[in-house]
Structures are given as C-alpha cells and as structure tokens.
Design a protein around this motif. Structure first.
Motif, PDB file in Angstrom:
ATOM      1  N   UNK A 101       0.708  -1.264   0.084  1.00  0.00           N
ATOM      2  CA  UNK A 101       0.008  -0.027  -0.101  1.00  0.00           C
ATOM      3  C   UNK A 101       0.871   1.343   0.065  1.00  0.00           C
ATOM      4  N   UNK A 102       1.972   1.235   0.628  1.00  0.00           N
ATOM      5  CA  UNK A 102       2.833   2.270   0.642  1.00  0.00           C
ATOM      6  C   UNK A 102       3.348   2.533  -0.823  1.00  0.00           C
ATOM      7  N   UNK A 103       3.737   1.750  -1.472  1.00  0.00           N
ATOM      8  CA  UNK A 103       4.129   1.751  -2.888  1.00  0.00           C
ATOM      9  C   UNK A 103       3.159   2.282  -3.640  1.00  0.00           C
ATOM     10  N   UNK A 104       1.958   1.537  -3.834  1.00  0.00           N
ATOM     11  CA  UNK A 104       0.887   1.713  -4.662  1.00  0.00           C
ATOM     12  C   UNK A 104       0.140   3.008  -4.268  1.00  0.00           C
ATOM     13  N   UNK A 105      -0.282   3.325  -3.166  1.00  0.00           N
ATOM     14  CA  UNK A 105      -0.994   4.728  -2.773  1.00  0.00           C
ATOM     15  C   UNK A 105      -0.202   5.900  -2.501  1.00  0.00           C
ATOM     16  N   UNK A 106       1.028   5.807  -1.851  1.00  0.00           N
ATOM     17  CA  UNK A 106       1.711   6.906  -1.729  1.00  0.00           C
ATOM     18  C   UNK A 106       2.721   7.417  -2.993  1.00  0.00           C
ATOM     19  N   UNK A 107       3.597   6.434  -3.344  1.00  0.00           N
ATOM     20  CA  UNK A 107       4.403   6.781  -4.379  1.00  0.00           C
ATOM     21  C   UNK A 107       3.593   6.578  -5.854  1.00  0.00           C
ATOM     22  N   UNK A 108       2.871   6.067  -6.091  1.00  0.00           N
ATOM     23  CA  UNK A 108       2.232   5.744  -7.546  1.00  0.00           C
ATOM     24  C   UNK A 108       1.191   6.975  -7.531  1.00  0.00           C
ATOM     25  N   UNK A 109       0.044   6.496  -6.506  1.00  0.00           N
ATOM     26  CA  UNK A 109      -1.268   7.415  -6.660  1.00  0.00           C
ATOM     27  C   UNK A 109      -1.174   8.598  -5.919  1.00  0.00           C
ATOM     28  N   UNK A 110      -0.124   8.690  -5.186  1.00  0.00           N
ATOM     29  CA  UNK A 110       0.303  10.170  -4.570  1.00  0.00           C
ATOM     30  C   UNK A 110      -0.881  10.538  -3.788  1.00  0.00           C
ATOM     31  N   UNK A 111      -1.479   9.619  -3.033  1.00  0.00           N
ATOM     32  CA  UNK A 111      -2.594   9.893  -1.739  1.00  0.00           C
ATOM     33  C   UNK A 111      -1.971  10.153  -0.597  1.00  0.00           C
ATOM     34  N   UNK A 112      -2.020  11.375  -0.145  1.00  0.00           N
ATOM     35  CA  UNK A 112      -1.627  12.025   1.037  1.00  0.00           C
ATOM     36  C   UNK A 112      -2.209  11.178   2.292  1.00  0.00           C
ATOM     37  N   UNK A 113      -3.571  10.868   2.026  1.00  0.00           N
ATOM     38  CA  UNK A 113      -4.197  10.214   3.441  1.00  0.00           C
ATOM     39  C   UNK A 113      -3.418   9.028   3.800  1.00  0.00           C
ATOM     40  N   UNK A 114      -2.920   8.094   2.907  1.00  0.00           N
ATOM     41  CA  UNK A 114      -2.189   7.126   2.991  1.00  0.00           C
ATOM     42  C   UNK A 114      -0.785   7.489   3.834  1.00  0.00           C
ATOM     43  N   UNK A 115      -0.220   8.545   3.245  1.00  0.00           N
ATOM     44  CA  UNK A 115       1.030   9.010   4.012  1.00  0.00           C
ATOM     45  C   UNK A 115       0.789   9.184   5.604  1.00  0.00           C
ATOM     46  N   UNK A 116      -0.407   9.528   6.114  1.00  0.00           N
ATOM     47  CA  UNK A 116      -0.389   9.991   7.516  1.00  0.00           C
ATOM     48  C   UNK A 116      -0.718   8.576   8.120  1.00  0.00           C
ATOM     49  N   UNK A 117      -1.351   7.441   7.310  1.00  0.00           N
ATOM     50  CA  UNK A 117      -1.795   6.339   8.144  1.00  0.00           C
ATOM     51  C   UNK A 117      -0.809   5.043   8.101  1.00  0.00           C
ATOM     52  N   UNK A 118       0.076   4.883   7.122  1.00  0.00           N
ATOM     53  CA  UNK A 118       0.828   3.881   6.806  1.00  0.00           C
ATOM     54  C   UNK A 118       2.046   3.774   8.097  1.00  0.00           C
ATOM     55  N   UNK A 119       2.590   5.055   7.986  1.00  0.00           N
ATOM     56  CA  UNK A 119       3.806   5.169   9.170  1.00  0.00           C
ATOM     57  C   UNK A 119       3.270   4.602  10.559  1.00  0.00           C
ATOM     58  N   UNK A 120       2.212   5.012  11.086  1.00  0.00           N
ATOM     59  CA  UNK A 120       1.613   4.470  12.151  1.00  0.00           C
ATOM     60  C   UNK A 120       1.257   2.889  12.119  1.00  0.00           C
ATOM     61  N   UNK A 121       0.707   2.687  10.957  1.00  0.00           N
ATOM     62  CA  UNK A 121       0.503   1.149  10.874  1.00  0.00           C
ATOM     63  C   UNK A 121       1.598   0.297  11.071  1.00  0.00           C
ATOM     64  N   UNK A 122       2.649   0.806  10.208  1.00  0.00           N
ATOM     65  CA  UNK A 122       3.895   0.203  10.355  1.00  0.00           C
ATOM     66  C   UNK A 122       4.789   0.124  11.756  1.00  0.00           C
ATOM     67  N   UNK A 123       4.660   1.027  12.261  1.00  0.00           N
ATOM     68  CA  UNK A 123       5.105   1.192  13.884  1.00  0.00           C
ATOM     69  C   UNK A 123       4.229   0.442  14.601  1.00  0.00           C
ATOM     70  N   UNK A 124       3.035   0.245  14.439  1.00  0.00           N
ATOM     71  CA  UNK A 124       2.285  -0.589  15.317  1.00  0.00           C
ATOM     72  C   UNK A 124       2.513  -2.011  14.867  1.00  0.00           C
ATOM     73  N   UNK A 125       2.726  -2.529  13.736  1.00  0.00           N
ATOM     74  CA  UNK A 125       3.077  -3.784  13.447  1.00  0.00           C
ATOM     75  C   UNK A 125       4.196  -4.314  14.085  1.00  0.00           C
ATOM     76  N   UNK A 126       5.310  -3.434  14.027  1.00  0.00           N
ATOM     77  CA  UNK A 126       6.594  -3.648  14.428  1.00  0.00           C
ATOM     78  C   UNK A 126       6.428  -3.824  16.035  1.00  0.00           C
ATOM     79  N   UNK A 127       5.519  -2.959  16.786  1.00  0.00           N
ATOM     80  CA  UNK A 127       5.573  -3.041  18.125  1.00  0.00           C
ATOM     81  C   UNK A 127       4.970  -4.410  18.357  1.00  0.00           C
ATOM     82  N   UNK A 128       3.982  -4.759  17.954  1.00  0.00           N
ATOM     83  CA  UNK A 128       3.314  -5.953  18.028  1.00  0.00           C
ATOM     84  C   UNK A 128       3.911  -7.162  17.648  1.00  0.00           C
ATOM     85  N   UNK A 129       4.963  -7.249  16.686  1.00  0.00           N
ATOM     86  CA  UNK A 129       5.708  -8.261  16.384  1.00  0.00           C
ATOM     87  C   UNK A 129       6.972  -8.213  17.538  1.00  0.00           C
ATOM     88  N   UNK A 130       7.375  -7.110  17.916  1.00  0.00           N
ATOM     89  CA  UNK A 130       8.353  -7.241  18.829  1.00  0.00           C
ATOM     90  C   UNK A 130       7.776  -7.709  20.221  1.00  0.00           C
TER      91      UNK A 130
END
Length: 167
Positions: free
Chosen positions: A47-76
């Motif tokens: 989704x980061x590649x498709x929505x942020x870099x290709x579609x240039x959707x700024x909404x995903x730019x605010x969501x994905x970093x928090x989701x990545x941090x949450x996923x890494x926190x839960x994994x850790x």
C-alpha cells in the motif's frame, strides 16, 4: 513396537514438556501474532508503494507510518513474549531433569562412584541437560516460528498476486 511409539526416555521428556502446556500454548499464540505482523508488514509495503508513491494519496501517507510502527511493536512484543515463555519452559524442564538426576544419583551404590569419574558425572548433570533445554526452547521454537512466517507470507503473496506466486 510401532514406528510412532515413543521409547520410555522419549515418553518422559514428552511428559515433562506436557506439564508446561499452558506456557507452550501462549508461546504459540505469540508466534502466530509475530508471523501475522510479518504478513501485515508486507501488505503495508504494498500500500505504501501503490498509494503513496504511485497514486500520490496523502491520506495514506498519514496512516501507513503509524500502521508500520504498530505492526513492528506488536511483532516485537510477541517475539519477546514467545522467547520469555520458551525460556521459562526450558528452565523448568532443566530444573526437573536435574532434580530427577540428583535423586537418581543419591540412590546409586558407592561402587558406582568409585568406578565413574567425577568430571564425567558433572558433565552429564550440566551439559547434557542443557542440550535438552536448547532443543526444547531454541530449536523447536525457531522451526515453528519460521514455518508460521513462511505460511503467512505465502498466503500474502497469493492474495497480492497469485500468478506471480505460482511462478
């Protein structure tokens, strides 16, 4: 005797492991959460590649970093919980094995101690039991964790692009 039947020593080890069933189940749940977070990270990268870099959707730019941090926190947290529980199981098994060995040594006749070298006995009490602990808490855990991770990632790649997954 059938191929799948355990010999008495293997049965004793399985009985020792069964006494830690609750911790093993919780460690397995933690393992599954860690594997699921690995798969979630792959989705998030897509989704980061498709929505942020290709579609240039700024909404995903605010969501994905928090989701990545949450996923890494839960994994850790899951990896830590799984490691903690498996070390606890390993330490408990070592304690029980050493106590059994000590009780058995107490019952041996004095002639055994005259024939056997002290260093050999100490080596058996420490090293051999530690090998069993390593097998239970490290080898089995790593194998199961990697199998779960591969399974989740295969499901993710099939869902993302099944034709590429077949190739």
């Amino acid at each position: 005797r059938r191929r799948w039947e355990l010999n008495p020593r293997q049965r004793q080890l399985v009985d020792l492991i069964k006494s830690y069933r609750r911790d093993l189940v919780l460690a397995s749940v933690c393992m599954l959460f860690a594997a699921a977070c690995e798969g979630a990270t792959a989705y998030l990268i897509k989704y980061a590649v498709d929505e942020i870099f290709i579609a240039r959707n700024r909404w995903w730019l605010h969501i994905i970093p928090f989701a990545v941090v949450a996923a890494f926190f839960i994994k850790s947290a899951s990896t830590y919980g799984q490691g903690y529980l498996m070390h606890r199981v390993g330490r408990g098994i070592i304690r029980k094995l050493r106590n059994r060995m000590y009780n058995r040594i107490q019952d041996l006749p004095l002639s055994f101690f005259q024939e056997e070298q002290t260093g050999n006995l100490i080596s058996r009490l420490t090293n051999d039991v530690n090998i069993v602990r390593a097998m239970v808490s490290h080898a089995v855990t790593a194998s199961l964790k990697e199998v779960c991770t591969v399974f989740v990632l295969v499901i993710v790649i099939i869902q993302l692009d099944w034709e590429m997954a077949l190739i």
